[in-house]
Each structure stands twice: as C-alpha cells, then as structure tokens.
Design a protein around this motif. Structure first.
Motif, PDB file in Angstrom:
ATOM      1  N   HIS A  52       4.310   3.285   7.610  1.00 21.94           N
ATOM      2  CA  HIS A  52       2.941   2.742   7.657  1.00 21.94           C
ATOM      3  C   HIS A  52       1.929   3.531   6.831  1.00 21.94           C
ATOM      4  N   ALA A  53       2.382   4.222   5.817  1.00 20.63           N
ATOM      5  CA  ALA A  53       1.450   4.857   4.882  1.00 20.63           C
ATOM      6  C   ALA A  53       1.219   3.910   3.704  1.00 20.63           C
ATOM      7  N   GLN A  54       0.055   4.023   3.082  1.00 27.64           N
ATOM      8  CA  GLN A  54      -0.218   3.250   1.872  1.00 27.64           C
ATOM      9  C   GLN A  54       0.015   4.156   0.673  1.00 27.64           C
ATOM     10  N   VAL A  55       0.725   3.650  -0.321  1.00 28.30           N
ATOM     11  CA  VAL A  55       1.076   4.459  -1.483  1.00 28.30           C
ATOM     12  C   VAL A  55       0.526   3.803  -2.743  1.00 28.30           C
ATOM     13  N   ILE A  56      -0.195   4.597  -3.555  1.00 29.23           N
ATOM     14  CA  ILE A  56      -0.801   4.085  -4.779  1.00 29.23           C
ATOM     15  C   ILE A  56      -0.461   5.037  -5.922  1.00 29.23           C
ATOM     16  N   GLN A  57       0.126   4.512  -6.998  1.00 31.65           N
ATOM     17  CA  GLN A  57       0.431   5.340  -8.159  1.00 31.65           C
ATOM     18  C   GLN A  57      -0.774   5.347  -9.099  1.00 31.65           C
ATOM     19  N   VAL A  58      -1.202   6.533  -9.493  1.00 31.55           N
ATOM     20  CA  VAL A  58      -2.397   6.693 -10.320  1.00 31.55           C
ATOM     21  C   VAL A  58      -2.123   7.713 -11.419  1.00 31.55           C
ATOM     22  N   THR A  62      -7.468   7.950 -13.613  1.00 34.17           N
ATOM     23  CA  THR A  62      -7.850   6.812 -12.758  1.00 34.17           C
ATOM     24  C   THR A  62      -7.945   7.176 -11.277  1.00 34.17           C
ATOM     25  N   LEU A  63      -7.695   8.432 -10.948  1.00 33.09           N
ATOM     26  CA  LEU A  63      -7.704   8.858  -9.546  1.00 33.09           C
ATOM     27  C   LEU A  63      -9.030   8.541  -8.866  1.00 33.09           C
ATOM     28  N   SER A 148      -6.869  17.452   7.010  1.00 34.46           N
ATOM     29  CA  SER A 148      -5.806  16.459   7.145  1.00 34.46           C
ATOM     30  C   SER A 148      -5.584  16.016   8.582  1.00 34.46           C
ATOM     31  N   LEU A 149      -6.187  16.685   9.540  1.00 43.12           N
ATOM     32  CA  LEU A 149      -5.920  16.401  10.952  1.00 43.12           C
ATOM     33  C   LEU A 149      -7.058  15.697  11.685  1.00 43.12           C
ATOM     34  N   VAL A 150      -8.300  15.973  11.293  1.00 44.93           N
ATOM     35  CA  VAL A 150      -9.442  15.471  12.065  1.00 44.93           C
ATOM     36  C   VAL A 150      -9.963  14.109  11.607  1.00 44.93           C
ATOM     37  N   PRO A 151     -10.267  13.890  10.332  1.00 44.59           N
ATOM     38  CA  PRO A 151     -10.828  12.596   9.926  1.00 44.59           C
ATOM     39  C   PRO A 151      -9.867  11.436  10.217  1.00 44.59           C
ATOM     40  N   PRO A 152     -10.386  10.275  10.618  1.00 47.53           N
ATOM     41  CA  PRO A 152      -9.543   9.113  10.924  1.00 47.53           C
ATOM     42  C   PRO A 152      -8.747   8.607   9.717  1.00 47.53           C
ATOM     43  N   VAL A 153      -9.264   8.854   8.512  1.00 49.25           N
ATOM     44  CA  VAL A 153      -8.565   8.442   7.298  1.00 49.25           C
ATOM     45  C   VAL A 153      -8.262   9.680   6.458  1.00 49.25           C
ATOM     46  N   HIS A 154      -6.994   9.838   6.103  1.00 48.54           N
ATOM     47  CA  HIS A 154      -6.588  10.985   5.291  1.00 48.54           C
ATOM     48  C   HIS A 154      -6.067  10.497   3.944  1.00 48.54           C
ATOM     49  N   PHE A 155      -6.744  10.898   2.879  1.00 48.32           N
ATOM     50  CA  PHE A 155      -6.262  10.665   1.525  1.00 48.32           C
ATOM     51  C   PHE A 155      -5.543  11.937   1.066  1.00 48.32           C
ATOM     52  N   VAL A 156      -4.381  11.787   0.464  1.00 46.36           N
ATOM     53  CA  VAL A 156      -3.654  12.960  -0.007  1.00 46.36           C
ATOM     54  C   VAL A 156      -3.108  12.675  -1.399  1.00 46.36           C
ATOM     55  N   ILE A 157      -3.167  13.673  -2.261  1.00 46.81           N
ATOM     56  CA  ILE A 157      -2.731  13.541  -3.645  1.00 46.81           C
ATOM     57  C   ILE A 157      -1.405  14.274  -3.819  1.00 46.81           C
ATOM     58  N   VAL A 158      -0.420  13.571  -4.342  1.00 47.36           N
ATOM     59  CA  VAL A 158       0.913  14.137  -4.551  1.00 47.36           C
ATOM     60  C   VAL A 158       1.244  14.093  -6.049  1.00 47.36           C
ATOM     61  N   ASP A 159       1.597  15.228  -6.592  1.00 50.35           N
ATOM     62  CA  ASP A 159       2.042  15.302  -7.981  1.00 50.35           C
ATOM     63  C   ASP A 159       3.514  14.907  -8.029  1.00 50.35           C
ATOM     64  N   SER A 160       3.847  13.863  -8.771  1.00 46.22           N
ATOM     65  CA  SER A 160       5.233  13.390  -8.822  1.00 46.22           C
ATOM     66  C   SER A 160       6.189  14.434  -9.382  1.00 46.22           C
ATOM     67  N   GLN A 161       5.669  15.424 -10.100  1.00 45.55           N
ATOM     68  CA  GLN A 161       6.514  16.487 -10.656  1.00 45.55           C
ATOM     69  C   GLN A 161       6.931  17.507  -9.604  1.00 45.55           C
ATOM     70  N   THR A 162       6.347  17.420  -8.402  1.00 45.87           N
ATOM     71  CA  THR A 162       6.685  18.366  -7.334  1.00 45.87           C
ATOM     72  C   THR A 162       7.520  17.694  -6.244  1.00 45.87           C
TER      73      THR A 162
END
Length: 215
Positions: A52-58, A62-63, A148-162
């Motif tokens: 149930h996570a939303q995944v967006i490639q950027v 364009t981030l 990452s724990l308190v706000p109701p919505v958490h946006f996180v950025i993942v580098d595909s190279q990692t």
C-alpha cells in the motif's frame, strides 16, 4: 544457587548430553537468483505497492514538481524537511504555494505542533532492499526519525543506485557490523495494525500514507 534452579539446570544438561546431533536436519544455504538493476527496481516497486505504498519514478530535475503535485492532491500546504539532507536543495525548489519548514527545533518543546499541525514530512534514505521492498533510513540530527514517524504523510526519496537485492547483501557490502548507528529505521509501507478479527487499519502508530520517489 537455589536447589530448584540447580535441578532444572541439571536436567537441561542431561538432555543436551543425550542429543544425537547426527539426526539433526541438514542446513542448506538459501540462494537467490541474481537480478539485473532493472529487475531489482521492478521487484522493489512491486513489493512496495503490495504493501500500500505509492511509488513514483522521478529525476532530480522533476522531483520538486512531482512533490508539489502529490501535496496538492492531498490539500497539504505545509511540509517539514531536514536541513542538510542530500536532497535539501531539490526540495527547496518546491512551488512557493507550499510552506517549507526545516526541522531545526527541539522535539520536546514542540510536541503539540508536531502531532497536531504538521501534515507531511519528507526524508532522504540511505538505501533500499529489492527483495522485501524495504527502505532504510539512517536518522541524523538533521533528519531525525521523527520526520518519518510523526506526520500522517511520509514522503521518502530513494536513489535507485543504492538498491540492494537482499538484506544480507546490504549488511555485507555496507559493513554494518563496523559502523552501525544507534538507530536504523526499516520501512516497507505505511503504518498498519490489525484487531482480533484481522481487520487492517492504517496510521495507528505512524504515517497513514507512504509516497516513495525513486530517483
């Protein structure tokens, strides 16, 4: 040592002496098929969406645009972010309609504001695991785990190279045994819990939504 405790330990020792280790099942090392970077990314995305996570490639360019669109979809006009993370300059390119606030204050003195007024937080990540769709956060003073724990919505950025294929590969290549911090956060989806009837509820102990930007 008490007599009761001595008797228990003696019984345990006797049982160990009587064990026939030749009858134990053989251990077999688990092997995984090697994946290409594209296959690992696809697996990582599938696992996250399944949780149930939303995944967006950027891209880096364009981030901010994608971040703005996701905030507007949720009618959020205030975002909390880390002061010196890898993507701070990219986040600060966000549309001026969104109020950006750096996390540079004491948690204990701002608990009420954090829990009642902050709708969304954004963090970078250290790396990720394809096999389980897991994101690894490495909290620091600039980006504490509160983001990452308190706000109701958490946006996180993942580098595909990692992106690593498995958790064991991650441990080996990053040598966590030599430089493990006091806290690591592993995230595989939004917060969820279930009652005795196995009815899932999201956001009971953390963010209700997890939006992952893969750069």
């Amino acid at each position: 040592m008490s007599n009761a405790r001595s008797r228990i330990l003696d019984k345990l020792k006797q049982q160990i002496q009587q064990v026939d280790y030749n009858k134990l099942p053989q251990e077999h090392a688990v092997s995984y098929e090697e994946l290409t970077p594209q296959q690992s990314l696809a697996q990582f995305t599938t696992q996250l969406k399944g949780n149930h996570a939303q995944v967006i490639q950027v891209t880096r360019e364009t981030l901010a645009e994608h971040l703005y669109c996701e905030l507007k979809k949720r009618n959020i006009n205030h975002l909390l972010y880390g002061e010196q993370c890898q993507y701070t300059k990219d986040i600060e390119q966000l549309n001026s309609a969104i109020t950006l606030e750096k996390y540079d204050f004491d948690f204990n003195q701002h608990k009420e504001r954090l829990f009642d007024q902050v709708a969304a937080g954004i963090t970078s990540s250290r790396c990720a695991i394809a096999q389980t769709g897991t994101i690894v956060l490495w909290p620091t003073i600039a980006e504490p785990r509160t983001l990452s724990l308190v706000p109701p919505v958490h946006f996180v950025i993942v580098d595909s190279q990692t992106l690593y294929a498995t958790f064991s590969e991650l441990l080996e290549k990053q040598q966590w045994h030599n430089k493990l911090p006091t806290n690591v956060v592993l995230i595989s989806g939004p917060s969820k819990t279930a009652d005795i009837q196995q009815t899932l509820a999201y956001g009971a102990h953390g963010p209700k939504e997890l939006i992952v930007f893969i750069v």
